[in-house]
Write a protein that holds these residues in place. Structure first.
Motif, mmCIF file in Angstrom:
data_model
loop_
_atom_site.group_PDB
_atom_site.id
_atom_site.type_symbol
_atom_site.label_atom_id
_atom_site.label_comp_id
_atom_site.label_asym_id
_atom_site.label_seq_id
_atom_site.Cartn_x
_atom_site.Cartn_y
_atom_site.Cartn_z
ATOM 1 N N GLY A 100 0.844 -1.185 0.000
ATOM 2 C CA GLY A 100 0.000 0.000 0.000
ATOM 3 C C GLY A 100 0.879 1.234 0.000
ATOM 4 O O GLY A 100 2.110 1.137 0.011
ATOM 5 N N VAL A 101 0.245 2.411 -0.016
ATOM 6 C CA VAL A 101 0.996 3.669 -0.059
ATOM 7 C C VAL A 101 0.346 4.659 0.893
ATOM 8 O O VAL A 101 -0.865 4.865 0.846
ATOM 9 C CB VAL A 101 1.005 4.272 -1.482
ATOM 10 N N ARG A 102 1.170 5.257 1.712
ATOM 11 C CA ARG A 102 0.699 6.335 2.586
ATOM 12 C C ARG A 102 0.479 7.572 1.722
ATOM 13 O O ARG A 102 1.290 7.918 0.875
ATOM 14 C CB ARG A 102 1.758 6.618 3.659
ATOM 15 N N ASP A 103 -0.639 8.239 1.897
ATOM 16 C CA ASP A 103 -0.951 9.453 1.140
ATOM 17 C C ASP A 103 0.129 10.497 1.396
ATOM 18 O O ASP A 103 0.370 10.871 2.541
ATOM 19 C CB ASP A 103 -2.311 9.973 1.591
ATOM 20 N N HIS A 104 0.802 10.935 0.336
ATOM 21 C CA HIS A 104 1.855 11.931 0.542
ATOM 22 C C HIS A 104 1.967 12.949 -0.585
ATOM 23 O O HIS A 104 2.701 13.902 -0.457
ATOM 24 C CB HIS A 104 3.208 11.243 0.761
ATOM 25 N N HIS A 105 1.250 12.784 -1.681
ATOM 26 C CA HIS A 105 1.320 13.761 -2.762
ATOM 27 C C HIS A 105 -0.013 14.453 -3.029
ATOM 28 O O HIS A 105 -0.029 15.606 -3.399
ATOM 29 C CB HIS A 105 1.757 13.099 -4.082
ATOM 30 N N TRP A 106 -1.113 13.755 -2.885
ATOM 31 C CA TRP A 106 -2.359 14.231 -3.460
ATOM 32 C C TRP A 106 -3.481 14.555 -2.483
ATOM 33 O O TRP A 106 -4.314 15.388 -2.774
ATOM 34 C CB TRP A 106 -2.896 13.183 -4.436
ATOM 35 N N GLY A 107 -3.629 13.853 -1.423
ATOM 36 C CA GLY A 107 -4.761 14.076 -0.531
ATOM 37 C C GLY A 107 -5.960 13.189 -0.831
ATOM 38 O O GLY A 107 -7.082 13.517 -0.458
ATOM 39 N N PHE A 108 -5.753 12.064 -1.505
ATOM 40 C CA PHE A 108 -6.841 11.124 -1.772
ATOM 41 C C PHE A 108 -7.003 10.107 -0.650
ATOM 42 O O PHE A 108 -7.933 9.332 -0.652
ATOM 43 C CB PHE A 108 -6.576 10.343 -3.072
ATOM 44 N N GLY A 109 -6.067 10.060 0.262
ATOM 45 C CA GLY A 109 -6.071 9.043 1.303
ATOM 46 C C GLY A 109 -5.073 7.954 0.958
ATOM 47 O O GLY A 109 -4.485 7.935 -0.126
ATOM 48 N N ASN A 110 -4.879 7.054 1.873
ATOM 49 C CA ASN A 110 -3.911 5.975 1.688
ATOM 50 C C ASN A 110 -4.414 4.959 0.672
ATOM 51 O O ASN A 110 -5.603 4.675 0.602
ATOM 52 C CB ASN A 110 -3.652 5.261 3.014
ATOM 53 N N MET A 111 -3.466 4.381 -0.078
ATOM 54 C CA MET A 111 -3.795 3.280 -0.984
ATOM 55 C C MET A 111 -3.566 1.987 -0.221
ATOM 56 O O MET A 111 -2.497 1.797 0.358
ATOM 57 C CB MET A 111 -2.873 3.318 -2.210
ATOM 58 N N PRO A 112 -4.548 1.095 -0.207
ATOM 59 C CA PRO A 112 -4.345 -0.187 0.481
ATOM 60 C C PRO A 112 -3.481 -1.121 -0.368
ATOM 61 O O PRO A 112 -3.377 -0.942 -1.588
ATOM 62 C CB PRO A 112 -5.760 -0.747 0.606
ATOM 63 N N PRO A 113 -2.886 -2.137 0.253
ATOM 64 C CA PRO A 113 -2.202 -3.161 -0.547
ATOM 65 C C PRO A 113 -3.221 -3.845 -1.461
ATOM 66 O O PRO A 113 -4.406 -3.907 -1.152
ATOM 67 C CB PRO A 113 -1.678 -4.153 0.490
ATOM 68 N N ILE A 114 -2.748 -4.353 -2.587
ATOM 69 C CA ILE A 114 -3.623 -5.045 -3.530
ATOM 70 C C ILE A 114 -3.204 -6.511 -3.552
ATOM 71 O O ILE A 114 -2.069 -6.830 -3.890
ATOM 72 C CB ILE A 114 -3.514 -4.442 -4.950
ATOM 73 N N GLU A 115 -4.095 -7.385 -3.183
ATOM 74 C CA GLU A 115 -3.769 -8.808 -3.102
ATOM 75 C C GLU A 115 -4.018 -9.507 -4.435
ATOM 76 O O GLU A 115 -4.845 -9.075 -5.232
ATOM 77 C CB GLU A 115 -4.604 -9.466 -2.006
ATOM 78 N N GLY A 116 -3.275 -10.594 -4.645
ATOM 79 C CA GLY A 116 -3.515 -11.463 -5.777
ATOM 80 C C GLY A 116 -2.838 -11.062 -7.075
ATOM 81 O O GLY A 116 -3.188 -11.587 -8.130
ATOM 82 N N ILE A 117 -1.909 -10.110 -7.022
ATOM 83 C CA ILE A 117 -1.182 -9.717 -8.226
ATOM 84 C C ILE A 117 0.275 -10.125 -8.035
ATOM 85 O O ILE A 117 0.924 -9.707 -7.082
ATOM 86 C CB ILE A 117 -1.260 -8.200 -8.479
ATOM 87 N N SER A 118 0.784 -10.930 -8.954
ATOM 88 C CA SER A 118 2.167 -11.399 -8.847
ATOM 89 C C SER A 118 3.137 -10.274 -9.210
ATOM 90 O O SER A 118 2.768 -9.319 -9.912
ATOM 91 C CB SER A 118 2.403 -12.572 -9.797
ATOM 92 N N PRO A 119 4.376 -10.367 -8.739
ATOM 93 C CA PRO A 119 5.381 -9.374 -9.134
ATOM 94 C C PRO A 119 5.532 -9.269 -10.661
ATOM 95 O O PRO A 119 5.709 -8.171 -11.187
ATOM 96 C CB PRO A 119 6.659 -9.884 -8.480
ATOM 97 N N LYS A 120 5.427 -10.395 -11.368
ATOM 98 C CA LYS A 120 5.511 -10.367 -12.835
ATOM 99 C C LYS A 120 4.378 -9.522 -13.406
ATOM 100 O O LYS A 120 4.584 -8.704 -14.304
ATOM 101 C CB LYS A 120 5.465 -11.777 -13.413
ATOM 102 N N ASN A 121 3.161 -9.727 -12.879
ATOM 103 C CA ASN A 121 2.016 -8.952 -13.353
ATOM 104 C C ASN A 121 2.158 -7.471 -13.021
ATOM 105 O O ASN A 121 1.783 -6.617 -13.831
ATOM 106 C CB ASN A 121 0.717 -9.492 -12.771
ATOM 107 N N VAL A 122 2.703 -7.160 -11.858
ATOM 108 C CA VAL A 122 2.935 -5.752 -11.506
ATOM 109 C C VAL A 122 3.929 -5.147 -12.493
ATOM 110 O O VAL A 122 3.773 -3.998 -12.923
ATOM 111 C CB VAL A 122 3.426 -5.603 -10.050
ATOM 112 N N GLY A 123 4.947 -5.912 -12.880
ATOM 113 C CA GLY A 123 5.907 -5.435 -13.869
ATOM 114 C C GLY A 123 5.236 -5.130 -15.202
ATOM 115 O O GLY A 123 5.577 -4.152 -15.881
ATOM 116 N N GLN A 124 4.261 -5.952 -15.584
ATOM 117 C CA GLN A 124 3.524 -5.712 -16.831
ATOM 118 C C GLN A 124 2.645 -4.468 -16.710
ATOM 119 O O GLN A 124 2.544 -3.678 -17.658
ATOM 120 C CB GLN A 124 2.700 -6.945 -17.190
ATOM 121 N N ILE A 125 2.041 -4.281 -15.553
ATOM 122 C CA ILE A 125 1.248 -3.061 -15.314
ATOM 123 C C ILE A 125 2.160 -1.848 -15.398
ATOM 124 O O ILE A 125 1.818 -0.837 -16.021
ATOM 125 C CB ILE A 125 0.528 -3.138 -13.952
#
Length: 139
Positions: A100-125
């Protein structure tokens, strides 16, 4: 000396507020919640980037919008100079999905972790997002 420190503090605070105001594009959005926050040109995609697009649409677009253009009131556009490779390397995508990501640039709130995506798939994203960024002048 104290006056100099006070003036420097005021200048720094004013600069920080100006930067924050400039980056907070949501305030200028009259279309309402969920509206795209960026105009995104979509390039011709490689096979890996196309797989990344499908994965992005399935896992990220509900918040980050179609073509990573962001959504007013939801999440920032990833096609933005803040996310250029020199500021947010590809490893940042991996960490964001995993932790996940702590809100630090925009003010939208924290991003939660996203489950079920492999590192390979994140690389493709990430490859897909980088292709969009390059097509929109973000190197």
């Amino acid at each position: 000396m104290k006056n100099r420190a006070l003036i420097l503090t005021i200048v720094l605070v004013a600069t920080a507020l100006a930067i924050w105001w400039r980056l907070d594009d949501r305030g200028a959005d009259d279309a309402g919640a969920g509206a795209a926050l960026a105009d995104v040109t979509v390039p011709e995609l490689s096979a890996e980037e196309s797989r990344g697009e499908k994965l992005f649409n399935a896992n990220c677009a509900s918040c980050h919008g179609t073509n990573a253009a962001g959504k007013s009131g939801m999440a920032p556009p990833l096609v933005h100079r803040i996310y250029e490779p020199n500021h947010h390397a590809d490893a940042a995508f991996q960490l964001a999905v995993q932790n996940g990501v702590r809100d630090h640039h925009w003010g939208f709130g924290n991003m939660p972790p996203i489950e079920g995506i492999s590192p390979k798939n994140v690389g493709q994203i990430a490859a897909y997002v980088r292709a969009l960024q390059r097509a929109n002048g973000i190197e």
